[in-house]
Design a protein around this motif. Structure first.
Motif, short mmCIF file in Angstrom:
data_model
loop_
_atom_site.label_atom_id
_atom_site.label_comp_id
_atom_site.label_asym_id
_atom_site.label_seq_id
_atom_site.Cartn_x
_atom_site.Cartn_y
_atom_site.Cartn_z
N VAL A 86 75.21 32.52 2.11
CA VAL A 86 73.96 32.40 1.36
C VAL A 86 73.98 33.27 0.11
O VAL A 86 73.57 32.84 -0.98
CB VAL A 86 72.76 32.77 2.25
CG1 VAL A 86 71.49 32.93 1.41
CG2 VAL A 86 72.54 31.71 3.32
N VAL A 87 74.47 34.51 0.23
CA VAL A 87 74.46 35.39 -0.94
C VAL A 87 75.44 34.89 -2.00
O VAL A 87 75.18 35.01 -3.21
CB VAL A 87 74.76 36.85 -0.53
CG1 VAL A 87 76.23 37.06 -0.19
CG2 VAL A 87 74.36 37.81 -1.65
N MET A 88 76.56 34.31 -1.59
CA MET A 88 77.49 33.76 -2.57
C MET A 88 76.88 32.56 -3.28
O MET A 88 77.02 32.41 -4.50
CB MET A 88 78.82 33.39 -1.89
CG MET A 88 79.66 34.58 -1.53
SD MET A 88 81.37 34.15 -1.09
CE MET A 88 81.09 33.22 0.42
N VAL A 89 76.20 31.69 -2.53
CA VAL A 89 75.53 30.54 -3.15
C VAL A 89 74.46 31.02 -4.12
O VAL A 89 74.31 30.48 -5.22
CB VAL A 89 74.92 29.63 -2.07
CG1 VAL A 89 74.08 28.53 -2.71
CG2 VAL A 89 76.01 29.00 -1.21
N ALA A 90 73.71 32.05 -3.72
CA ALA A 90 72.66 32.60 -4.59
C ALA A 90 73.26 33.16 -5.88
O ALA A 90 72.70 32.96 -6.97
CB ALA A 90 71.87 33.67 -3.85
N ASN A 95 69.82 30.38 -7.88
CA ASN A 95 68.64 29.74 -7.30
C ASN A 95 67.78 30.76 -6.57
O ASN A 95 68.26 31.48 -5.69
CB ASN A 95 69.08 28.63 -6.34
CG ASN A 95 67.92 27.80 -5.85
OD1 ASN A 95 67.11 28.26 -5.06
ND2 ASN A 95 67.84 26.56 -6.31
N GLN A 96 66.49 30.82 -6.93
CA GLN A 96 65.55 31.77 -6.34
C GLN A 96 65.42 31.56 -4.84
O GLN A 96 65.33 32.52 -4.07
CB GLN A 96 64.18 31.64 -7.02
CG GLN A 96 63.02 32.29 -6.28
CD GLN A 96 63.04 33.80 -6.30
OE1 GLN A 96 63.66 34.40 -7.18
NE2 GLN A 96 62.37 34.42 -5.34
N TYR A 151 65.34 39.02 -9.65
CA TYR A 151 64.85 38.23 -8.52
C TYR A 151 64.04 39.12 -7.58
O TYR A 151 64.31 40.31 -7.45
CB TYR A 151 66.03 37.62 -7.74
CG TYR A 151 66.73 36.51 -8.44
CD1 TYR A 151 66.15 35.81 -9.48
CD2 TYR A 151 68.01 36.13 -8.04
CE1 TYR A 151 66.80 34.78 -10.11
CE2 TYR A 151 68.68 35.09 -8.66
CZ TYR A 151 68.06 34.43 -9.70
OH TYR A 151 68.73 33.40 -10.32
N ARG A 152 63.09 38.49 -6.90
CA ARG A 152 62.26 39.21 -5.94
C ARG A 152 61.65 38.19 -4.98
O ARG A 152 61.54 37.00 -5.31
CB ARG A 152 61.15 39.97 -6.65
CG ARG A 152 60.33 39.14 -7.61
CD ARG A 152 58.94 39.70 -7.79
NE ARG A 152 58.14 39.57 -6.58
CZ ARG A 152 56.88 40.01 -6.48
NH1 ARG A 152 56.30 40.61 -7.50
NH2 ARG A 152 56.20 39.86 -5.35
N PRO A 153 61.22 38.61 -3.81
CA PRO A 153 60.55 37.70 -2.88
C PRO A 153 59.07 37.57 -3.20
O PRO A 153 58.49 38.42 -3.88
CB PRO A 153 60.76 38.38 -1.53
CG PRO A 153 60.80 39.84 -1.86
CD PRO A 153 61.49 39.93 -3.20
#
Length: 235
Positions: A86-90, A95-96, A151-153
Motif C-alpha cells: 500500500v505504501v509503495m502504491v501511495a 493517490n490520497q 498528505y493527511r487523513p
C-alpha cells in the motif's frame, strides 16, 4: 533454541533503529526541498521501494535456506506485507486514498511492531535486519509522503480504512484457518509483550477486542489532525 544474539528490547541496536526511523524521512524531505527537483523525489521513492521489495525477496530466500519450505508459512499475509504494498502504491501514484490506508496501517500497526517487536533475534542476525527494514521502511515512506506532499487523513478516512481493515481481517482469518499459521495474530496473541497481551484469552472475545483496539488506534492517529482543524477553525 540457543540464540547467539538474542533480541534486547530498547538495547542500543533497537534504539538506533527507532532513531533512524524518526530521522530518515525528515532527512529525505530536506534533500527534496533543497534540490526542488521531482527527479530527486522519484529517486528516493525508487530507493525506498527497492529496499522494501529486495528485503522481502531476500527474506524468502533466507527462510528457505533454513529449511522452511512449506507454502503455509510463506504467504504475504502479515499486515506489514499488505502495508508495504500500500505504501509503495501511495508513493508511486500520489493517490490520497492509498495514503490513508498506508497511514493508518503503517503508523497504527507497524509502529507497534517497531516499539514492541515479536522478535527473538538481535543485531546482527539477518532476521533482525529484515524485520526492521520492512517495518521501518513503511513508516519512513508514510512520513515522507506527509512531509513532501502534505498528505493527511480526514474523518472519512477512518471509515474507509476500517472497511479495508475488515477486508484484511476476513481474508487473513480464512488463511489462518486453512494454514494453521498465526498471520495477523488472529489465532492467538503474539509471544512478545505488546498491547495485545492485555486482551482476552477467549479467542472470540480476543478477535472482537482486536476490532476495538484498531478503532482506538485509528481515532488516536487522527486526533492530532482533529485538534489542528479545531484550533484553525476557531482562529
Amino acid at each position: 533454541m540457543n540464540l547467539e544474539h538474542p533480541f534486547q528490547p530498547y538495547g542500543l541496536p533497537h534504539l538506533t533503529v527507532i532513531f533512524l526511523t524518526i530521522v530518515l524521512p525528515f532527512a529525505f524531505a530536506a534533500i527534496v526541498r533543497r534540490r526542488k527537483s521531482p527527479r530527486v523525489e522519484n529517486v528516493i521513492i525508487a530507493v525506498l521501494s527497492g529496499v522494501l521489495v529486495l528485503n522481502y525477496v531476500v527474506y524468502l530466500i533466507f527462510i528457505r535456506s533454513r529449511g522452511i519450505v512449506a507454502w503455509q508459512q510463506m504467504l504475504p499475509m502479515q499486515l506489514c506485507d499488505w502495508g508495504m504494498v500500500v505504501v509503495m502504491v501511495a508513493m508511486w501514484t500520489g493517490n490520497q486514498r492509498w495514503f490513508e490506508v498506508a497511514y493508518f496501517w503503517g503508523i497504527g500497526g507497524t509502529l507497534q511492531a517497531v516499539l514492541t517487536p515479536n522478535l527473538r533475534f538481535g543485531f546482527p542476525d539477518w532476521r533482525f535486519i529484515s524485520f526492521f527494514t520492512s517495518h521501518c521502511g513503511i513508516i519512513i515512506g508514510v512520513v515522507f509522503l506527509m512531509l513532501i506532499r502534505r498528505y493527511r487523513p480526514y474523518p472519512m478516512s477512518i471509515v474507509r480504512v476500517f472497511l479495508w481493515s475488515e477486508f484484511y481481517f476476513v481474508v487473513t482469518l480464512i488463511a489462518d484457518e486453512l494454514t494453521g499459521f498465526n498471520y495477523g495474530f488472529l489465532l492467538h496473541k503474539p509471544e512478545a509483550f505488546s498491547i495485545l497481551s492485555f486482551l482476552s484469552d477467549s479467542r472470540l472475545f480476543y478477535l472482537l477486542e482486536l476490532h476495538g483496539v484498531a478503532l482506538l488506534f485509528f481515532l488516536g492517529l487522527y486526533a492530532p489532525f482533529a485538534v489542528f482543524d479545531l484550533v484553525r477553525h476557531r482562529q
